[in-house]
Design an enzyme around this catalytic site. Structure first.
Site, PDB file in Angstrom:
ATOM      1  N   TYR A   1      17.072  -2.844  -5.401  1.00 11.96           N
ATOM      2  CA  TYR A   1      17.544  -2.842  -4.200  1.00 11.96           C
ATOM      3  C   TYR A   1      18.981  -3.655  -5.058  1.00 11.96           C
ATOM      4  O   TYR A   1      19.862  -2.915  -4.024  1.00 11.96           O
ATOM      5  CB  TYR A   1      17.095  -4.376  -3.902  1.00 11.96           C
ATOM      6  CG  TYR A   1      15.541  -3.902  -2.484  1.00 11.96           C
ATOM      7  CD1 TYR A   1      14.635  -3.444  -3.747  1.00 11.96           C
ATOM      8  CD2 TYR A   1      15.292  -4.101  -1.258  1.00 11.96           C
ATOM      9  CE1 TYR A   1      13.894  -3.268  -3.490  1.00 11.96           C
ATOM     10  CE2 TYR A   1      14.265  -3.206  -1.147  1.00 11.96           C
ATOM     11  CZ  TYR A   1      13.356  -2.609  -2.037  1.00 11.96           C
ATOM     12  OH  TYR A   1      12.328  -2.638  -0.607  1.00 11.96           O
TER      13      TYR A   1
ATOM     14  N   LYS B   1       7.693  -3.295 -16.673  1.00 13.08           N
ATOM     15  CA  LYS B   1       7.779  -2.069 -17.410  1.00 13.08           C
ATOM     16  C   LYS B   1       8.591  -1.957 -18.283  1.00 13.08           C
ATOM     17  O   LYS B   1       9.242  -0.988 -19.000  1.00 13.08           O
ATOM     18  CB  LYS B   1       8.295  -0.716 -16.032  1.00 13.08           C
ATOM     19  CG  LYS B   1       8.058   0.691 -16.700  1.00 13.08           C
ATOM     20  CD  LYS B   1       6.987   0.755 -16.574  1.00 13.08           C
ATOM     21  CE  LYS B   1       6.164   2.295 -17.678  1.00 13.08           C
ATOM     22  NZ  LYS B   1       5.092   3.020 -16.962  1.00 13.08           N
TER      23      LYS B   1
ATOM     24  N   ASP C   1       2.638   0.293 -13.559  1.00 14.92           N
ATOM     25  CA  ASP C   1       1.604   1.112 -13.528  1.00 14.92           C
ATOM     26  C   ASP C   1      -0.049   0.997 -12.792  1.00 14.92           C
ATOM     27  O   ASP C   1      -0.512   1.091 -12.408  1.00 14.92           O
ATOM     28  CB  ASP C   1       2.017   2.599 -14.518  1.00 14.92           C
ATOM     29  CG  ASP C   1       2.228   1.942 -15.559  1.00 14.92           C
ATOM     30  OD1 ASP C   1       2.087   1.203 -15.828  1.00 14.92           O
ATOM     31  OD2 ASP C   1       2.487   3.049 -16.351  1.00 14.92           O
TER      32      ASP C   1
ATOM     33  N   ASP D   1       7.740  -4.670  -3.680  1.00 18.54           N
ATOM     34  CA  ASP D   1       7.747  -3.968  -2.758  1.00 18.54           C
ATOM     35  C   ASP D   1       6.829  -2.936  -2.125  1.00 18.54           C
ATOM     36  O   ASP D   1       6.215  -3.263  -1.448  1.00 18.54           O
ATOM     37  CB  ASP D   1       8.833  -3.297  -2.347  1.00 18.54           C
ATOM     38  CG  ASP D   1       9.117  -2.379  -0.789  1.00 18.54           C
ATOM     39  OD1 ASP D   1       8.654  -3.084  -0.071  1.00 18.54           O
ATOM     40  OD2 ASP D   1      10.023  -1.160  -1.267  1.00 18.54           O
TER      41      ASP D   1
ATOM     42  N   ASP E   1       2.385  -3.340  -0.649  1.00 20.47           N
ATOM     43  CA  ASP E   1       2.483  -2.943   0.777  1.00 20.47           C
ATOM     44  C   ASP E   1       0.857  -2.511   0.023  1.00 20.47           C
ATOM     45  O   ASP E   1      -0.683  -1.791   0.658  1.00 20.47           O
ATOM     46  CB  ASP E   1       2.980  -1.270   0.533  1.00 20.47           C
ATOM     47  CG  ASP E   1       3.965  -1.403   1.780  1.00 20.47           C
ATOM     48  OD1 ASP E   1       4.366  -2.338   1.740  1.00 20.47           O
ATOM     49  OD2 ASP E   1       4.233  -0.351   2.995  1.00 20.47           O
TER      50      ASP E   1
HETATM   51  C1  IPM Z   1      10.167  -4.948   3.155  1.00 25.08           C
HETATM   52  C2  IPM Z   1      10.464  -3.755   4.064  1.00 25.08           C
HETATM   53  C3  IPM Z   1      12.264  -3.848   3.313  1.00 25.08           C
HETATM   54  C4  IPM Z   1      12.344  -3.893   1.734  1.00 25.08           C
HETATM   55  C5  IPM Z   1      12.492  -2.812   3.865  1.00 25.08           C
HETATM   56  C6  IPM Z   1      12.112  -3.128   5.261  1.00 25.08           C
HETATM   57  C7  IPM Z   1      14.156  -3.241   3.667  1.00 25.08           C
HETATM   58  O1  IPM Z   1       9.653  -2.883   3.326  1.00 25.08           O
HETATM   59  O2  IPM Z   1       9.872  -6.235   3.597  1.00 25.08           O
HETATM   60  O3  IPM Z   1       8.608  -4.704   2.081  1.00 25.08           O
HETATM   61  O4  IPM Z   1      11.844  -2.701   0.862  1.00 25.08           O
HETATM   62  O5  IPM Z   1      12.633  -5.232   1.804  1.00 25.08           O
HETATM   63 MG    MG Z   2       7.876  -2.546   1.809  1.00 23.58          MG
END
Ligand code: IPM
Ligand code: MG
Length: 386
Positions: A160, A210, A242, A266, A270
């Site tokens: 990032y 990785k 992975d 990240d 999710d």
């Molecule tokens: C998260 C979000 C953020 C990130 C975005 C909105 C920049 O996806 O907090 O997970 O990638 O960190």
């Molecule tokens: Mg995110």
């Protein structure tokens, strides 16, 4: 009172009555951000009333709305507001309005900049399943019942942030680059947080990398092994990212604390949200250190940032449909981690649990779409049950 006499008798020393005021900056941002944080504020008010605390809330601009009014996704006033607050509640940023790919100024720049500014290198993302949501997840109940994972995502480095990071033109077409770079110190401090948290939990740490392809991951694994020696009571396991993506949903119960690079964290968080049934359910705390009893009331430290893991969800923004629980549970994390208000934090979690067990559902976690409630109804129910 006589004109010249002092207003108070001078021989009495008046002690200042100290009522702790917790100053909270609320950065609602874009999309569903304002909707979900408004429900957290209802819960904060309920906590204030029930437990007799004074919370001083101040709003600041961030993301697309900040770009629209100041040209900057993190205006100076917001930075100043955050620095003088005890904790920050963040909503979400981004949306199609600011998605033009030629724009260098993006809403996401606001949240990335404030994380960096506040040095919140550790992002704690707890993943649990509320018993009444076991059947809302697309994953079979036997795999997810009793899951209790803490993802510790590195938040201020890695892919990032490292430089070079740019796009440019060459004679042979356009180029773009992002860099995955870590220093030993950055890896050490995130693993250190992970190990300390694992000691307070099931004493297992899974380090994600990785290693078979990336140099930065080879350094990551080397440092993980080294730090691991300081925590002989914690079982250390290494896993390729992975493979992690697969095991997270096929064997989620085998994990306790998971520590990973920024981008990997990240992505897997999710994915992990699906265990809890929906992205709308997961809270997070972005912290710059682990508090001890001595630091819990210190004002000199930078504030922590609390944010649901979901984004601005432009497709449902403004429709009173979003799930506010990720934000409400982030508030619960704030009360516990920033203010040491454990009972207050538990009161929120218990209320969420109760409302869910009574069958109330926003549309993202509903099995029957005909019986859903709105964002504000969910917030009303949870706050009034506190
Ligand atoms: C998260 C979000 C953020 C990130 C975005 C909105 C920049 O996806 O907090 O997970 O990638 O960190
Ligand atoms: Mg995110």
């Amino acid at each position: 009172r006589g004109g010249s006499s002092p207003p108070f008798p001078t021989n009495i020393v008046y002690k200042e009555i100290s009522i702790m005021t917790y100053k909270i900056a609320v950065l609602q941002g874009d999309g569903v951000g304002p909707e979900v944080t408004s429900e957290s504020i209802k819960c904060l008010k309920a906590v204030s009333k029930k437990f007799n605390h004074v919370f001083d809330i101040e709003f600041g601009l961030i993301g697309g709305v900040a770009i629209d009014s100041t040209g900057n996704p993190l205006p100076k006033e917001t930075e100043i507001l955050c620095e003088k607050s005890d904790a920050i509640l963040f909503g979400a940023v981004g949306g199609p309005k600011w998605d033009n790919e030629n724009f260098n100024i993006r809403p996401e720049g606001g949240i990335l900049a404030i994380r960096k500014k506040l040095k919140t290198f550790a992002n704690l993302r707890p993943v649990k399943v509320f018993p009444s949501l076991i059947n809302s997840s697309p994953i079979k109940p036997k795999y997810i019942r009793g899951v209790d994972i803490l993802i510790v995502r590195e938040l201020t480095g890695g892919l990032y942030f490292a430089k070079p990071k740019k796009r440019w033109n060459t004679a042979r077409g356009k180029r773009g680059v992002d860099t995955l770079k870590y220093t030993e110190k950055e890896i050490e401090r995130i693993l250190d947080v992970g190990f300390k948290l694992a000691q307070q939990r099931q004493k297992k740490l899974t380090s994600v990398d990785k290693f078979n392809v990336l140099e930065s991951s080879r350094l990551w694994r080397e440092v993980a092994v080294k730090i691991g020696r300081d925590y002989p009571d914690v079982e250390l396991e290494h896993i390729l990212v992975d493979n992690m993506a697969m095991k997270l949903i096929s064997q989620p119960k085998s994990f306790d604390v998971i520590v990973s690079e920024n981008t990997f964290g990240d992505i897997i968080s999710d994915e992990a949200a699906i265990i809890s049934s929906s992205l709308g359910m997961l809270p997070s705390a972005s912290i710059s250190h682990l508090k001890t009893n001595n630091t819990s009331k210190s004002k000199s430290q930078l504030p922590f940032l609390y944010e649901p893991i979901h984004g601005s969800a432009p497709d449902i923004a403004g429709q009173n449909k979003a799930n506010p629980i990720g934000s409400i549970l982030s508030l619960a994390m704030m009360l516990n981690l920033s203010f040491g208000l454990y009972n207050e934090s538990q009161a929120i979690e218990r209320s969420v649990n109760k409302i869910l067990s009574q069958g109330f559902r926003t549309s993202d976690i509903a099995t029957n779409q005909k019986e859903t409630i709105s964002t504000s109804q969910m917030g009303d129910l949870i706050s009034s049950n506190i």
